[in-house]
Design an enzyme around this catalytic site. Structure first.
Site, PDB file in Angstrom:
ATOM      1  N   SER A  11      50.875  37.325  47.426  1.00 33.01           N
ATOM      2  CA  SER A  11      49.742  36.474  47.780  1.00 33.01           C
ATOM      3  C   SER A  11      49.415  35.445  46.701  1.00 33.01           C
ATOM      4  O   SER A  11      49.054  34.307  47.017  1.00 33.01           O
ATOM      5  CB  SER A  11      48.512  37.331  48.090  1.00 33.01           C
ATOM      6  N   TRP A  12      49.551  35.800  45.420  1.00 33.12           N
ATOM      7  CA  TRP A  12      49.234  34.865  44.354  1.00 33.12           C
ATOM      8  C   TRP A  12      50.244  33.718  44.311  1.00 33.12           C
ATOM      9  O   TRP A  12      49.878  32.548  44.194  1.00 33.12           O
ATOM     10  CB  TRP A  12      49.166  35.590  43.018  1.00 33.12           C
ATOM     11  N   LYS A 105      50.131  38.946  35.153  1.00 31.16           N
ATOM     12  CA  LYS A 105      49.292  39.478  34.089  1.00 31.16           C
ATOM     13  C   LYS A 105      49.676  40.925  33.823  1.00 31.16           C
ATOM     14  O   LYS A 105      49.648  41.747  34.735  1.00 31.16           O
ATOM     15  CB  LYS A 105      47.810  39.389  34.482  1.00 31.16           C
ATOM     16  N   GLY A 133      43.436  32.710  34.707  1.00 27.80           N
ATOM     17  CA  GLY A 133      42.009  32.468  34.798  1.00 27.80           C
ATOM     18  C   GLY A 133      41.405  33.218  35.969  1.00 27.80           C
ATOM     19  O   GLY A 133      42.074  34.018  36.633  1.00 27.80           O
ATOM     20  N   LYS A 188      41.843  42.768  30.964  1.00 29.83           N
ATOM     21  CA  LYS A 188      40.690  42.766  31.877  1.00 29.83           C
ATOM     22  C   LYS A 188      40.968  43.632  33.099  1.00 29.83           C
ATOM     23  O   LYS A 188      40.041  44.169  33.717  1.00 29.83           O
ATOM     24  CB  LYS A 188      40.300  41.343  32.275  1.00 29.83           C
ATOM     25  N   ASN A 253      42.376  45.827  41.333  1.00 31.32           N
ATOM     26  CA  ASN A 253      42.043  46.784  40.274  1.00 31.32           C
ATOM     27  C   ASN A 253      40.676  47.413  40.514  1.00 31.32           C
ATOM     28  O   ASN A 253      40.499  48.626  40.374  1.00 31.32           O
ATOM     29  CB  ASN A 253      42.085  46.087  38.911  1.00 31.32           C
TER      30      ASN A 253
END
Length: 337
Positions: A11-12, A105, A133, A188, A253
């Site tokens: 999807s990204w 990431k 981001g 994160k 997540n």
């Protein structure tokens, strides 16, 4: 117009392909999964982005040469656990100086390398950048305004990526702090698992605000010890990405964390989320980095114990709350009384 290939049909990658096509570039999407490419060819839509129709002139392929050769930019958008194998696979086809931007990431568990470091290791002839981001694919693909950071050791490479991606709803900043950008993006995800676990336990907004605030403190503490710039962790790829990942139901997540807080194992949670939960893979690496750089990461440590040691989530929260008393601002002296 540039010729760009998105490596990875998730999807990204598809969300970014929409941005690039809108900007007038020729876009090819590659995947090692034939069924994924067949879906995109037949439906011109990704199942995780329903309603987002992909242009008819977008190319979808499983062929390595078609994907790599003659492209001005390669966008590495595979799940972080597949970055090394994909980079190794395409390396013989990558030309000297060809630009690759990593948008994944994560930290590789056995080497403790970031995504850009893995690509540089496997494809030393490439010019590598990162793009990171607060950017969920579900919103980016629909043209909802967001901002992001392009990082590279080379100013010209970062600006090249900035120029290709930037438009009226996708604002791109640049930065030379590649390490800080990647550490913020990877760590994160671990804190977002903690935020989801708190949600799953039924805790409230106060708890989440505390986790976000103390979480970015841990990320910045480790990141600066490793050589990242403190300002990076106060920016889009630090606190910005952390806020959206801890607060949004688009966050895999956070969703996995909710399920864990409700009593599921991390394996059961990942199966139910049906997407790669990057924080699970980065959690162990983060603890290894904390040992290597002698930095305390209490939230991330408790996440590891819940994920891998079977610790009850409510017990982990209690231990965080009952830690030794601390100063919030560490190097600030009290005025004399």
């Amino acid at each position: 117009m540039a010729k760009v290939c998105i490596l990875g049909g998730g999807s990204w990658g598809i969300g970014l392909s929409v941005v690039l096509h809108k900007n007038g570039h020729e876009v090819t999407v590659w995947s090692a999964v034939p069924a994924e490419i067949q879906m995109l060819q037949e439906k011109h839509e990704h199942k995780m982005l329903p309603g987002v129709k992909l242009p008819e002139d977008m190319i979808f392929t499983t062929d390595d040469k078609t994907a790599i050769e003659g492209k001005d930019l390669l966008v590495m958008a595979v799940a972080s656990s597949y970055t090394r194998s994909t980079a190794h696979r395409i390396s013989p086809l990558v030309a000297q100086g060809q630009k690759i931007v990593s948008v994944s990431k994560g930290i590789e568990e056995h080497t403790l390398m970031t995504q850009a470091q893995i690509i540089e290791d496997e494809i030393p002839q490439a010019q590598v950048a990162v793009l990171s981001g607060p950017t969920h694919a579900e919103e980016v693909s629909r043209g909802i305004p967001t901002t992001i950071v392009a990082g590279s050791k080379s100013k010209s490479c970062a600006e090249y990526v900035q120029n290709l991606f930037m438009n009226e709803v996708f604002r791109v900043y640049t930065s030379p702090d590649v390490l800080g950008i990647e550490l913020g993006g990877a760590l994160k995800n671990v804190v977002a698992l903690a935020a989801g676990i708190a949600d799953g336990l039924g805790y409230g907004d106060n708890t989440k605000a505390a986790l976000i605030t103390r979480g970015i403190t841990e990320i910045a503490r480790l990141g600066t010890a490793m050589g990242g710039n403190f300002e990076t962790f106060c920016g889009l790829t630090g606190i910005g990405d952390l806020i959206v990942t801890c607060a949004s139901m688009h966050s895999r997540n956070r969703r996995a964390g909710i399920l864990i807080g409700q009593g599921k194992t991390y394996e059961e949670a990942m199966k139910e989320v049906q997407m790669v939960v990057e924080g699970v893979y980065s959690a162990k690496a983060a603890m290894e980095l904390s040992k290597k750089y002698d930095v305390q990461l209490p939230i991330i440590e408790q996440v590891n114990e819940v994920l891998f040691d079977g610790k009850p989530a409510d017990q982990a929260v209690k231990e965080l709350m009952l830690r030794d008393k601390k100063l919030e601002v560490s190097h600030l002296p009290w005025p004399e009384e």
